[in-house]
Motif scaffolding. Structure first.
Motif, PDB file in Angstrom:
ATOM      1  N   LEU A   1       0.830  -1.210   0.000  1.00 19.52           N
ATOM      2  CA  LEU A   1       0.000   0.000   0.000  1.00 19.52           C
ATOM      3  C   LEU A   1       0.864   1.259   0.000  1.00 19.52           C
ATOM      4  O   LEU A   1       0.565   2.231  -0.700  1.00 19.52           O
ATOM      5  N   GLU A   2       1.949   1.237   0.779  1.00 19.18           N
ATOM      6  CA  GLU A   2       2.851   2.388   0.819  1.00 19.18           C
ATOM      7  C   GLU A   2       3.571   2.565  -0.515  1.00 19.18           C
ATOM      8  O   GLU A   2       3.737   3.686  -1.005  1.00 19.18           O
ATOM      9  N   LEU A   3       3.990   1.446  -1.107  1.00 19.49           N
ATOM     10  CA  LEU A   3       4.671   1.533  -2.401  1.00 19.49           C
ATOM     11  C   LEU A   3       3.749   2.084  -3.475  1.00 19.49           C
ATOM     12  O   LEU A   3       4.165   2.892  -4.311  1.00 19.49           O
ATOM     13  N   ARG A   4       2.498   1.637  -3.469  1.00 18.87           N
ATOM     14  CA  ARG A   4       1.545   2.141  -4.453  1.00 18.87           C
ATOM     15  C   ARG A   4       1.402   3.654  -4.327  1.00 18.87           C
ATOM     16  O   ARG A   4       1.415   4.382  -5.319  1.00 18.87           O
ATOM     17  N   ARG A   5       1.303   4.118  -3.095  1.00 22.95           N
ATOM     18  CA  ARG A   5       1.193   5.563  -2.870  1.00 22.95           C
ATOM     19  C   ARG A   5       2.463   6.275  -3.311  1.00 22.95           C
ATOM     20  O   ARG A   5       2.401   7.351  -3.921  1.00 22.95           O
ATOM     21  N   ARG A   6       3.636   5.677  -3.033  1.00 22.84           N
ATOM     22  CA  ARG A   6       4.903   6.316  -3.422  1.00 22.84           C
ATOM     23  C   ARG A   6       5.016   6.444  -4.946  1.00 22.84           C
ATOM     24  O   ARG A   6       5.534   7.437  -5.453  1.00 22.84           O
ATOM     25  N   TYR A   7       4.549   5.432  -5.673  1.00 24.05           N
ATOM     26  CA  TYR A   7       4.584   5.524  -7.127  1.00 24.05           C
ATOM     27  C   TYR A   7       3.650   6.628  -7.627  1.00 24.05           C
ATOM     28  O   TYR A   7       4.018   7.431  -8.493  1.00 24.05           O
ATOM     29  N   ILE A   8       2.448   6.667  -7.097  1.00 25.00           N
ATOM     30  CA  ILE A   8       1.479   7.668  -7.543  1.00 25.00           C
ATOM     31  C   ILE A   8       1.958   9.073  -7.203  1.00 25.00           C
ATOM     32  O   ILE A   8       1.854  10.003  -8.010  1.00 25.00           O
ATOM     33  N   GLU A   9       2.493   9.243  -5.990  1.00 23.48           N
ATOM     34  CA  GLU A   9       2.924  10.565  -5.531  1.00 23.48           C
ATOM     35  C   GLU A   9       4.363  10.881  -5.920  1.00 23.48           C
ATOM     36  O   GLU A   9       4.825  12.007  -5.718  1.00 23.48           O
ATOM     37  N   GLY A  10       5.070   9.890  -6.491  1.00 20.02           N
ATOM     38  CA  GLY A  10       6.471  10.085  -6.850  1.00 20.02           C
ATOM     39  C   GLY A  10       6.705  10.063  -8.343  1.00 20.02           C
ATOM     40  O   GLY A  10       6.385  11.020  -9.061  1.00 20.02           O
ATOM     41  N   ILE A  11       7.215   8.949  -8.850  1.00 22.95           N
ATOM     42  CA  ILE A  11       7.655   8.879 -10.246  1.00 22.95           C
ATOM     43  C   ILE A  11       6.520   9.128 -11.237  1.00 22.95           C
ATOM     44  O   ILE A  11       6.741   9.635 -12.338  1.00 22.95           O
ATOM     45  N   GLN A  12       5.280   8.797 -10.855  1.00 22.35           N
ATOM     46  CA  GLN A  12       4.176   9.016 -11.790  1.00 22.35           C
ATOM     47  C   GLN A  12       3.826  10.490 -11.966  1.00 22.35           C
ATOM     48  O   GLN A  12       3.066  10.842 -12.869  1.00 22.35           O
ATOM     49  N   ARG A  13       4.414  11.357 -11.156  1.00 26.82           N
ATOM     50  CA  ARG A  13       4.258  12.795 -11.393  1.00 26.82           C
ATOM     51  C   ARG A  13       4.908  13.208 -12.709  1.00 26.82           C
ATOM     52  O   ARG A  13       4.482  14.188 -13.334  1.00 26.82           O
ATOM     53  N   VAL A  14       5.925  12.453 -13.143  1.00 30.11           N
ATOM     54  CA  VAL A  14       6.630  12.803 -14.380  1.00 30.11           C
ATOM     55  C   VAL A  14       5.723  12.656 -15.600  1.00 30.11           C
ATOM     56  O   VAL A  14       5.555  13.619 -16.366  1.00 30.11           O
ATOM     57  N   PRO A  15       5.101  11.477 -15.849  1.00 36.29           N
ATOM     58  CA  PRO A  15       4.209  11.404 -17.014  1.00 36.29           C
ATOM     59  C   PRO A  15       2.997  12.308 -16.913  1.00 36.29           C
ATOM     60  O   PRO A  15       2.533  12.828 -17.928  1.00 36.29           O
ATOM     61  N   ARG A  16       2.491  12.493 -15.698  1.00 31.38           N
ATOM     62  CA  ARG A  16       1.328  13.380 -15.558  1.00 31.38           C
ATOM     63  C   ARG A  16       1.697  14.818 -15.922  1.00 31.38           C
ATOM     64  O   ARG A  16       0.927  15.511 -16.587  1.00 31.38           O
ATOM     65  N   ARG A  17       2.893  15.265 -15.497  1.00 28.70           N
ATOM     66  CA  ARG A  17       3.293  16.644 -15.826  1.00 28.70           C
ATOM     67  C   ARG A  17       3.603  16.776 -17.308  1.00 28.70           C
ATOM     68  O   ARG A  17       3.240  17.778 -17.943  1.00 28.70           O
ATOM     69  N   LEU A  18       4.263  15.785 -17.883  1.00 29.89           N
ATOM     70  CA  LEU A  18       4.548  15.843 -19.316  1.00 29.89           C
ATOM     71  C   LEU A  18       3.264  15.822 -20.140  1.00 29.89           C
ATOM     72  O   LEU A  18       3.189  16.450 -21.199  1.00 29.89           O
TER      73      LEU A  18
END
Length: 268
Positions: A82-99
């Motif tokens: 659950l923590e890892l899922r949140r870290r991906y959403i709030e972390g590295i997945q910010r890159v494709p969302r911003r692009l």
């Protein structure tokens, strides 16, 4: 703007973002993700900037995930599913969302290996120019992982489902010539020619109507049948599962020991 693990410079109509973690082969860090968002915000707000070039320091574009942090289960790789899922959403997945919200063209100047999430980042860009020595690999399965940053979607969008699935399921690494043949990159040039070639391409884009270019890019992506949010949510869920599994731990131990991994038979 305070940036960490990244450099930003703008000259005329072209801004250059350089991933700057040479000791980690320009792998992602949390600071780099934040700096990357800030750099895109700066380029978006600058009316003079019409094109962005993305590249890496040294002779590597990006190694993707930081293997040392992965092995230590620190930073973005720490926690239960659950923590890892949140870290991906709030972390590295910010890159494709911003692009996805960035409407100016982005050219990846691939100066060396683009591996794992590094390949995914290149595929998130609009155009790709690579040096002849560049290597490309969606190597997640080699580490018992899946593309947690939405890479399945982006790779498929660039090279098509059949080729993308082959690269994702085999985890094999390919050279620049094969990447060019399958449409993964737009052009392949010699090492000394990368910057001039990318600058020339950037100027070809910059001389056109900036409004028309932005709207043409937006129209192109909105016309494609994909759902970014759904793809990223599913990627975070699956990645959080496999990252706590024994296969991933075995892959990291084997990599550190320089031996082939021994994956156990899956039980259901």
């Amino acid at each position: 703007m305070s940036v960490i693990d990244l450099r930003y410079e703008a000259k005329g109509a072209v801004a250059r973002i350089t991933l700057d973690r040479p000791t980690a082969r320009n792998a992602y860090s949390n600071d780099m993700i934040t700096s990357f968002e800030q750099a895109l915000d700066r380029a978006a707000a600058d009316p003079e900037v019409r094109v962005v070039i993305l590249t890496g320091t040294g002779n590597t574009f990006s190694a993707g995930g930081d293997l040392k942090a992965m092995q230590a289960k620190s930073g973005m790789f720490a926690g239960n599913p659950l923590e890892l899922r949140r870290r991906y959403i709030e972390g590295i997945q910010r890159v494709p969302r911003r692009l996805a919200r960035f409407d100016k063209p982005v050219i990846a100047a691939i100066n060396g290996p683009a591996i794992g999430a590094g390949l995914d980042l290149a595929c998130m860009c609009d155009l790709r120019v690579a040096v002849k020595s560049a290597k490309f690999g969606s190597t997640f399965v080699k580490l018992g992982l899946v593309p947690g940053d939405g890479g399945s979607l982006f790779l498929s969008r660039v090279v098509g489902p059949a080729r993308a699935l082959e690269l994702i399921l085999t985890g094999r690494t390919i050279g620049a010539d094969e990447a060019l043949a399958m449409g993964l990159v737009n052009r392949v040039v010699g090492e000394a020619d990368l910057n001039p070639a990318v600058e020339t391409l950037a100027q070809e884009l910059a001389v056109n109507s900036p409004q028309a270019v932005r709207l043409a890019k937006t129209l192109f992506y909105q016309s494609l049948p994909f759902d970014l949010d759904a793809a990223l949510n599913l990627a975070a869920t699956y990645q959080s599962m496999v990252q706590n599994a024994e296969d991933h731990h075995e892959a990291l131990q084997a990599l550190a020991a320089g031996r082939p991994p021994s994956f156990e038979t899956e039980t259901r």
